[in-house]
Design a protein around this motif. Structure first.
Motif, PDB file in Angstrom:
ATOM      1  N   PRO A   1     -80.687  21.326  73.823  1.00  0.00           N
ATOM      2  CA  PRO A   1     -81.264  22.647  73.539  1.00  0.00           C
ATOM      3  C   PRO A   1     -81.671  23.324  74.842  1.00  0.00           C
ATOM      4  O   PRO A   1     -82.008  22.666  75.828  1.00  0.00           O
ATOM      5  CB  PRO A   1     -82.487  22.305  72.677  1.00  0.00           C
ATOM      6  CG  PRO A   1     -82.176  20.968  72.083  1.00  0.00           C
ATOM      7  CD  PRO A   1     -81.368  20.235  73.112  1.00  0.00           C
ATOM      8  N   ALA A   2     -81.633  24.635  74.855  1.00  0.00           N
ATOM      9  CA  ALA A   2     -81.962  25.394  76.062  1.00  0.00           C
ATOM     10  C   ALA A   2     -83.341  25.016  76.579  1.00  0.00           C
ATOM     11  O   ALA A   2     -84.301  24.869  75.818  1.00  0.00           O
ATOM     12  CB  ALA A   2     -81.898  26.887  75.765  1.00  0.00           C
ATOM     13  N   ALA A   3     -83.429  24.822  77.892  1.00  0.00           N
ATOM     14  CA  ALA A   3     -84.706  24.493  78.518  1.00  0.00           C
ATOM     15  C   ALA A   3     -84.672  24.936  79.974  1.00  0.00           C
ATOM     16  O   ALA A   3     -83.613  25.056  80.577  1.00  0.00           O
ATOM     17  CB  ALA A   3     -84.966  22.987  78.423  1.00  0.00           C
ATOM     18  N   ASN A   4     -85.870  25.217  80.500  1.00  0.00           N
ATOM     19  CA  ASN A   4     -85.989  25.609  81.895  1.00  0.00           C
ATOM     20  C   ASN A   4     -86.367  24.401  82.752  1.00  0.00           C
ATOM     21  O   ASN A   4     -87.079  23.501  82.303  1.00  0.00           O
ATOM     22  CB  ASN A   4     -87.067  26.691  82.060  1.00  0.00           C
ATOM     23  CG  ASN A   4     -86.662  27.976  81.375  1.00  0.00           C
ATOM     24  OD1 ASN A   4     -85.489  28.317  81.318  1.00  0.00           O
ATOM     25  ND2 ASN A   4     -87.649  28.699  80.851  1.00  0.00           N
ATOM     26  N   VAL A   5     -85.872  24.409  83.986  1.00  0.00           N
ATOM     27  CA  VAL A   5     -86.157  23.323  84.923  1.00  0.00           C
ATOM     28  C   VAL A   5     -86.636  23.921  86.235  1.00  0.00           C
ATOM     29  O   VAL A   5     -86.081  24.923  86.713  1.00  0.00           O
ATOM     30  CB  VAL A   5     -84.884  22.482  85.184  1.00  0.00           C
ATOM     31  CG1 VAL A   5     -85.116  21.508  86.319  1.00  0.00           C
ATOM     32  CG2 VAL A   5     -84.471  21.750  83.929  1.00  0.00           C
TER      33      VAL A   5
END
Length: 198
Positions: free
Chosen positions: A166-170
């Motif tokens: 699932p879309a996630a920020n890093v």
């Protein structure tokens, strides 16, 4: 007499043709290097993945550092160097592998002494990685092994693409508040994993 003369001319013609063909034939390919020394972490790891048994003689001390090298156990099997011209000279390599930012004084001196030094630019994309692997394969005369490594890379990227999370920020954070933004290999890896690099 006529037959003998004709026979001699025929032999002479054949001999001349052989000499001309040898003269025009491409030169034999350079032999594979037998004493390879790497003085850069990236070239250490490419060479360890690719070199024929006994071909790689030394890797940099960075190759054994936990948290820096991905091949610590493998690197422990090789003599280490600290990228000093004097120690490399004593090893008498027929090929030295370095990075474009590796100890410039050492690289310059080794070249002046007549050693073959091949420098690699840090990769900023997967295409750069493919090109570096292919170039290393050519230098070591290990083209088939290089092709296998490129195929493994592409297979891994295809698997990532098929199973994105699932879309996630890093946020990438290194010592001294250093980070990696767009146009870097770290960013390419994050994006390949289906994540967004802040």
């Amino acid at each position: 007499m006529i037959v003998a003369a004709t026979g001699r001319r025929a032999v002479g013609t054949v001999a001349a043709a052989i000499i001309l063909s040898l003269a025009s034939a491409p030169a034999a390919a350079d032999p594979a290097p037998r004493r390879v020394v790497s003085i850069n972490l990236c070239t250490d790891q490419m060479a360890m993945l690719m070199a024929a048994p006994g071909q790689l003689k030394s890797v940099s001390f960075l190759a054994t550092e936990e948290g820096t090298s991905m091949m610590v156990d493998e690197a422990a099997r090789y003599p280490l160097n600290h990228g000093q011209a004097e120690e490399i000279f004593l090893m008498q390599p027929d090929l030295v592998l370095a990075g474009t930012y590796t100890a410039k004084a050492t690289v310059g001196l080794l070249k002046e002494l007549g050693f073959r030094v091949e420098q690699f630019t840090p990769a900023s994309s997967f295409e750069d990685v493919r090109e570096s692997l292919a170039r290393m394969g050519a230098l070591l005369h290990r083209e088939q092994r290089a092709a296998e490594l490129v195929a493994e890379l592409d297979e891994g990227l295809a698997e990532l693409s098929a199973h994105k999370p699932p879309a996630a920020n890093v946020a990438i954070y290194y010592a001294n508040s250093y980070t990696s933004g767009s146009g870097t290999l770290a960013d390419a890896i994050v994006r390949a994993a289906g994540l967004t690099n802040l």
